[in-house]
Design a protein around this motif. Structure first.
Motif, short mmCIF file in Angstrom:
data_model
loop_
_atom_site.label_atom_id
_atom_site.label_comp_id
_atom_site.label_asym_id
_atom_site.label_seq_id
_atom_site.Cartn_x
_atom_site.Cartn_y
_atom_site.Cartn_z
N LYS A 1 0.84 -1.21 0.00
CA LYS A 1 0.00 0.00 0.00
C LYS A 1 0.87 1.26 0.00
O LYS A 1 0.55 2.23 -0.66
CB LYS A 1 -0.94 -0.01 1.21
CG LYS A 1 -2.10 -0.97 1.07
CD LYS A 1 -2.94 -0.98 2.34
CE LYS A 1 -4.11 -1.94 2.21
NZ LYS A 1 -3.70 -3.36 2.16
N LEU A 2 1.95 1.24 0.76
CA LEU A 2 2.85 2.38 0.80
C LEU A 2 3.47 2.64 -0.57
O LEU A 2 3.51 3.77 -1.05
CB LEU A 2 3.94 2.15 1.85
CG LEU A 2 4.98 3.25 2.00
CD1 LEU A 2 4.32 4.56 2.46
CD2 LEU A 2 6.06 2.82 2.98
N MET A 3 3.94 1.58 -1.22
CA MET A 3 4.59 1.72 -2.52
C MET A 3 3.60 2.03 -3.64
O MET A 3 3.96 2.63 -4.64
CB MET A 3 5.37 0.45 -2.87
CG MET A 3 6.55 0.17 -1.95
SD MET A 3 7.83 1.46 -2.06
CE MET A 3 7.51 2.43 -0.61
N GLY A 4 2.36 1.64 -3.46
CA GLY A 4 1.33 1.91 -4.47
C GLY A 4 0.23 2.79 -3.91
O GLY A 4 -0.96 2.52 -4.10
N PHE A 5 0.64 3.85 -3.22
CA PHE A 5 -0.30 4.71 -2.48
C PHE A 5 -1.46 5.19 -3.37
O PHE A 5 -2.62 5.04 -3.01
CB PHE A 5 0.43 5.91 -1.89
CG PHE A 5 -0.38 6.71 -0.93
CD1 PHE A 5 -0.30 6.45 0.43
CD2 PHE A 5 -1.24 7.71 -1.37
CE1 PHE A 5 -1.06 7.18 1.33
CE2 PHE A 5 -2.01 8.43 -0.47
CZ PHE A 5 -1.92 8.17 0.89
N ALA A 6 -1.16 5.75 -4.52
CA ALA A 6 -2.20 6.31 -5.40
C ALA A 6 -3.16 5.23 -5.88
O ALA A 6 -4.38 5.43 -5.90
CB ALA A 6 -1.57 7.04 -6.59
N GLY A 7 -2.62 4.09 -6.26
CA GLY A 7 -3.48 2.99 -6.71
C GLY A 7 -4.37 2.47 -5.60
O GLY A 7 -5.55 2.17 -5.83
N THR A 8 -3.82 2.39 -4.40
CA THR A 8 -4.62 1.93 -3.26
C THR A 8 -5.71 2.94 -2.95
O THR A 8 -6.86 2.56 -2.71
CB THR A 8 -3.73 1.71 -2.02
OG1 THR A 8 -2.71 0.77 -2.35
CG2 THR A 8 -4.54 1.19 -0.85
N ALA A 9 -5.39 4.22 -2.99
CA ALA A 9 -6.39 5.26 -2.75
C ALA A 9 -7.49 5.20 -3.82
O ALA A 9 -8.68 5.34 -3.50
CB ALA A 9 -5.75 6.64 -2.74
N GLY A 10 -7.11 4.95 -5.05
CA GLY A 10 -8.10 4.80 -6.11
C GLY A 10 -9.01 3.61 -5.88
O GLY A 10 -10.23 3.69 -6.07
N TYR A 11 -8.43 2.49 -5.45
CA TYR A 11 -9.23 1.31 -5.15
C TYR A 11 -10.17 1.58 -3.97
O TYR A 11 -11.35 1.23 -4.01
CB TYR A 11 -8.33 0.11 -4.84
CG TYR A 11 -9.11 -1.11 -4.41
CD1 TYR A 11 -9.90 -1.81 -5.31
CD2 TYR A 11 -9.07 -1.52 -3.08
CE1 TYR A 11 -10.64 -2.92 -4.91
CE2 TYR A 11 -9.80 -2.63 -2.68
CZ TYR A 11 -10.58 -3.32 -3.59
OH TYR A 11 -11.31 -4.41 -3.19
N PHE A 12 -9.66 2.23 -2.93
CA PHE A 12 -10.50 2.56 -1.78
C PHE A 12 -11.65 3.45 -2.19
O PHE A 12 -12.78 3.30 -1.71
CB PHE A 12 -9.67 3.23 -0.68
CG PHE A 12 -8.83 2.28 0.15
CD1 PHE A 12 -8.69 0.94 -0.17
CD2 PHE A 12 -8.18 2.75 1.27
CE1 PHE A 12 -7.92 0.09 0.61
CE2 PHE A 12 -7.40 1.91 2.06
CZ PHE A 12 -7.28 0.57 1.73
N THR A 13 -11.38 4.39 -3.10
CA THR A 13 -12.45 5.26 -3.61
C THR A 13 -13.50 4.42 -4.33
O THR A 13 -14.71 4.59 -4.11
CB THR A 13 -11.87 6.32 -4.58
OG1 THR A 13 -10.92 7.11 -3.87
CG2 THR A 13 -12.96 7.21 -5.15
N LYS A 14 -13.04 3.50 -5.16
CA LYS A 14 -13.95 2.65 -5.95
C LYS A 14 -14.87 1.81 -5.06
O LYS A 14 -16.05 1.64 -5.39
CB LYS A 14 -13.12 1.74 -6.85
CG LYS A 14 -13.93 0.80 -7.71
CD LYS A 14 -13.03 -0.08 -8.56
CE LYS A 14 -13.85 -1.12 -9.29
NZ LYS A 14 -12.98 -2.07 -10.00
N ILE A 15 -14.35 1.30 -3.94
CA ILE A 15 -15.19 0.46 -3.09
C ILE A 15 -15.94 1.25 -2.02
O ILE A 15 -16.63 0.69 -1.18
CB ILE A 15 -14.40 -0.70 -2.44
CG1 ILE A 15 -13.32 -0.21 -1.49
CG2 ILE A 15 -13.85 -1.64 -3.52
CD1 ILE A 15 -12.67 -1.32 -0.67
#
Length: 140
Positions: free
Chosen positions: A35-49
């Motif tokens: 999650k730390l290394m892919g912060f933006a992608g994780t935030a995008g996924y969290f937004t999606k769900i």
């Protein structure tokens, strides 16, 4: 009020507690790093769900999965770390594995993940109840 372990343990119990901490941390530490290394992608996924405040949620997830899990692993303030991880794991079950809101083709996987999270939280509650064992910073 400090919580202390009042009963003595055997080397077998202490070894099992150490292995248990390693196995539980093995699930969380790599996830936190990812999650730390892919912060933006994780935030995008969290937004999606539909996770509220997704960027803040990623920071919380990284802190819990990386820092709190590492402290749990080495047995530092184990009972506190265990209760934090238990609450976090139950919360992620409801936020990330809401099987009652998924299409039928995702039901089995999400339901399994939901109940695995609850079982993992049960493991953390056992550490909250009984402590880290002798092979920990708490016991040094």
């Amino acid at each position: 009020m400090a919580i202390t372990q009042t009963s003595s343990t055997t080397p077998t119990q202490d070894g099992a507690a150490l292995i248990g901490r390693v196995l539980l941390a093995l699930l969380f530490v790599p996830a936190g790093w990812s999650k730390l290394m892919g912060f933006a992608g994780t935030a995008g996924y969290f937004t999606k769900i539909g996770v509220p405040l997704p960027e803040v949620a990623v920071v919380v997830a990284v802190v819990v999965e990386l820092i709190v899990a590492l402290l749990f692993l080495v047995g530092f303030k184990t009972r506190l770390m265990a209760i934090i991880l238990a609450v976090f794991t139950v919360a992620t079950a409801f936020l990330g594995h809401a099987f009652w809101n998924v299409p039928p083709e995702m039901l089995v996987a999400q339901k399994t993940s939901f109940f695995k999270n609850l079982a993992i939280a049960g493991g953390f509650l056992a550490f909250f109840a009984f402590g880290a064992g002798r092979f920990s910073i708490d016991k040094k």
